[in-house]
Motif scaffolding. Structure first.
Motif, PDB file in Angstrom:
ATOM      1  N   VAL A  78       0.853  -1.176   0.000  1.00  0.00           N
ATOM      2  CA  VAL A  78       0.000   0.000   0.000  1.00  0.00           C
ATOM      3  C   VAL A  78       0.895   1.234   0.000  1.00  0.00           C
ATOM      4  CG1 VAL A  78      -0.216   0.073   2.522  1.00  0.00           C
ATOM      5  CG2 VAL A  78      -1.968   1.149   1.090  1.00  0.00           C
ATOM      6  N   TYR A  79       0.457   2.292  -0.684  1.00  0.00           N
ATOM      7  CA  TYR A  79       1.252   3.502  -0.843  1.00  0.00           C
ATOM      8  C   TYR A  79       0.504   4.715  -0.309  1.00  0.00           C
ATOM      9  CZ  TYR A  79       3.527   0.481  -4.278  1.00  0.00           C
ATOM     10  OH  TYR A  79       4.155  -0.570  -4.908  1.00  0.00           O
ATOM     11  N   LEU A  80       1.259   5.720   0.070  1.00  0.00           N
ATOM     12  CA  LEU A  80       0.700   7.025   0.392  1.00  0.00           C
ATOM     13  C   LEU A  80       1.511   8.071  -0.357  1.00  0.00           C
ATOM     14  CD1 LEU A  80      -1.462   8.527   2.088  1.00  0.00           C
ATOM     15  CD2 LEU A  80       0.346   8.923   3.781  1.00  0.00           C
ATOM     16  N   GLN A  81       0.927   8.636  -1.420  1.00  0.00           N
ATOM     17  CA  GLN A  81       1.554   9.704  -2.172  1.00  0.00           C
ATOM     18  C   GLN A  81       1.200  11.028  -1.515  1.00  0.00           C
ATOM     19  OE1 GLN A  81       3.628   9.526  -5.076  1.00  0.00           O
ATOM     20  NE2 GLN A  81       3.962  11.638  -4.425  1.00  0.00           N
ATOM     21  N   MET A  82       2.199  11.752  -1.056  1.00  0.00           N
ATOM     22  CA  MET A  82       2.002  13.001  -0.339  1.00  0.00           C
ATOM     23  C   MET A  82       2.562  14.143  -1.170  1.00  0.00           C
ATOM     24  SD  MET A  82       2.973  11.821   3.540  1.00  0.00           S
ATOM     25  CE  MET A  82       4.713  11.628   3.136  1.00  0.00           C
ATOM     26  N   THR A  83       1.729  15.144  -1.444  1.00  0.00           N
ATOM     27  CA  THR A  83       2.140  16.327  -2.193  1.00  0.00           C
ATOM     28  C   THR A  83       1.782  17.571  -1.401  1.00  0.00           C
ATOM     29  OG1 THR A  83       0.049  16.456  -3.423  1.00  0.00           O
ATOM     30  CG2 THR A  83       1.812  15.146  -4.393  1.00  0.00           C
ATOM     31  N   SER A  84       2.340  18.706  -1.827  1.00  0.00           N
ATOM     32  CA  SER A  84       2.097  19.987  -1.163  1.00  0.00           C
ATOM     33  C   SER A  84       2.275  19.878   0.342  1.00  0.00           C
ATOM     34  CB  SER A  84       0.688  20.494  -1.495  1.00  0.00           C
ATOM     35  OG  SER A  84       0.525  20.664  -2.887  1.00  0.00           O
ATOM     36  N   LEU A  85       3.367  19.276   0.739  1.00  0.00           N
ATOM     37  CA  LEU A  85       3.596  18.993   2.152  1.00  0.00           C
ATOM     38  C   LEU A  85       3.772  20.274   2.958  1.00  0.00           C
ATOM     39  CD1 LEU A  85       5.847  15.884   1.733  1.00  0.00           C
ATOM     40  CD2 LEU A  85       3.763  15.965   3.119  1.00  0.00           C
ATOM     41  N   LYS A  86       3.264  20.236   4.180  1.00  0.00           N
ATOM     42  CA  LYS A  86       3.311  21.349   5.103  1.00  0.00           C
ATOM     43  C   LYS A  86       4.069  20.947   6.360  1.00  0.00           C
ATOM     44  CE  LYS A  86      -1.369  22.689   3.669  1.00  0.00           C
ATOM     45  NZ  LYS A  86      -2.755  22.936   4.146  1.00  0.00           N
ATOM     46  N   PRO A  87       4.620  21.915   7.092  1.00  0.00           N
ATOM     47  CA  PRO A  87       5.284  21.572   8.359  1.00  0.00           C
ATOM     48  C   PRO A  87       4.372  20.803   9.311  1.00  0.00           C
ATOM     49  CG  PRO A  87       5.850  23.804   7.728  1.00  0.00           C
ATOM     50  CD  PRO A  87       4.802  23.335   6.747  1.00  0.00           C
ATOM     51  N   GLU A  88       3.066  21.058   9.260  1.00  0.00           N
ATOM     52  CA  GLU A  88       2.108  20.362  10.110  1.00  0.00           C
ATOM     53  C   GLU A  88       1.992  18.879   9.780  1.00  0.00           C
ATOM     54  OE1 GLU A  88      -0.060  23.629   8.340  1.00  0.00           O
ATOM     55  OE2 GLU A  88       2.093  23.692   8.786  1.00  0.00           O
ATOM     56  N   ASP A  89       2.515  18.455   8.635  1.00  0.00           N
ATOM     57  CA  ASP A  89       2.505  17.044   8.258  1.00  0.00           C
ATOM     58  C   ASP A  89       3.643  16.264   8.915  1.00  0.00           C
ATOM     59  OD1 ASP A  89       0.262  17.278   6.487  1.00  0.00           O
ATOM     60  OD2 ASP A  89       1.609  18.120   4.970  1.00  0.00           O
ATOM     61  N   THR A  90       4.547  16.952   9.583  1.00  0.00           N
ATOM     62  CA  THR A  90       5.665  16.287  10.253  1.00  0.00           C
ATOM     63  C   THR A  90       5.142  15.319  11.307  1.00  0.00           C
ATOM     64  OG1 THR A  90       7.191  18.125   9.877  1.00  0.00           O
ATOM     65  CG2 THR A  90       7.694  16.633  11.693  1.00  0.00           C
ATOM     66  N   ALA A  91       5.546  14.057  11.203  1.00  0.00           N
ATOM     67  CA  ALA A  91       5.056  13.024  12.110  1.00  0.00           C
ATOM     68  C   ALA A  91       5.738  11.703  11.775  1.00  0.00           C
ATOM     69  CB  ALA A  91       3.536  12.859  11.984  1.00  0.00           C
ATOM     70  N   VAL A  92       5.550  10.732  12.651  1.00  0.00           N
ATOM     71  CA  VAL A  92       5.872   9.353  12.325  1.00  0.00           C
ATOM     72  C   VAL A  92       4.631   8.746  11.687  1.00  0.00           C
ATOM     73  CG1 VAL A  92       6.558   7.087  13.176  1.00  0.00           C
ATOM     74  CG2 VAL A  92       7.530   9.161  14.193  1.00  0.00           C
ATOM     75  N   TYR A  93       4.785   8.179  10.506  1.00  0.00           N
ATOM     76  CA  TYR A  93       3.677   7.599   9.772  1.00  0.00           C
ATOM     77  C   TYR A  93       3.683   6.088   9.926  1.00  0.00           C
ATOM     78  CZ  TYR A  93       2.512  12.047   7.628  1.00  0.00           C
ATOM     79  OH  TYR A  93       2.107  13.349   7.420  1.00  0.00           O
ATOM     80  N   TYR A  94       2.518   5.528  10.260  1.00  0.00           N
ATOM     81  CA  TYR A  94       2.370   4.110  10.523  1.00  0.00           C
ATOM     82  C   TYR A  94       1.380   3.477   9.556  1.00  0.00           C
ATOM     83  CZ  TYR A  94       4.464   5.224  15.066  1.00  0.00           C
ATOM     84  OH  TYR A  94       5.292   5.653  16.071  1.00  0.00           O
ATOM     85  N   CYS A  95       1.669   2.263   9.163  1.00  0.00           N
ATOM     86  CA  CYS A  95       0.779   1.467   8.334  1.00  0.00           C
ATOM     87  C   CYS A  95      -0.035   0.540   9.225  1.00  0.00           C
ATOM     88  CB  CYS A  95       1.603   0.660   7.334  1.00  0.00           C
ATOM     89  SG  CYS A  95       0.648  -0.282   6.137  1.00  0.00           S
TER      90      CYS A  95
END
Length: 117
Positions: A78-95
């Protein structure tokens, strides 16, 4: 249970893009509901996006229009394509992977995404 391994995180500037991958080991991947969650510093873990076996998707309002979740059942990924990233998107991402009848499902180890200039 299924074993999950995330990859693709890193440091990116605001407005940039990243694609996260989650590789699953085990049988019947196509039967699982797959999700991406994230946990930012000082915050609770939150749902980012979810994709069902039918292909139906759900997104958090904060990422709607910027992130896209997809799955390749032949590759058990599974994929997560992330665009137009913002500082608020900073995090540890979990599947996460779960069946319809499961209460919680399985988790990967997480991958760090940092959005900063």
């Amino acid at each position: 249970q299924v074993q999950l391994v995330e990859s693709g995180g890193g440091l990116v500037q605001p407005g940039g893009s990243l694609r996260l991958s989650c590789a699953a080991s085990g049988s019947a991947f196509s039967d699982y509901i797959m999700g991406w969650y994230r946990q930012a510093p000082g915050k609770q873990r939150e749902l980012v996006a979810r994709i069902y076996s039918s292909g139906t998707t759900n997104y958090a309002n904060s990422v709607k229009g910027r992130f896209t979740i997809s799955r390749d059942n032949a590759k058990n990924t599974v994929y997560l394509q992330m665009t137009s990233l913002k500082p608020e998107d900073t995090a540890v991402y979990y599947c996460n992977a779960k069946t319809v009848l499961a209460a919680f499902g399985s988790w990967g180890q997480g991958t760090q995404v940092t959005v900063s200039s």
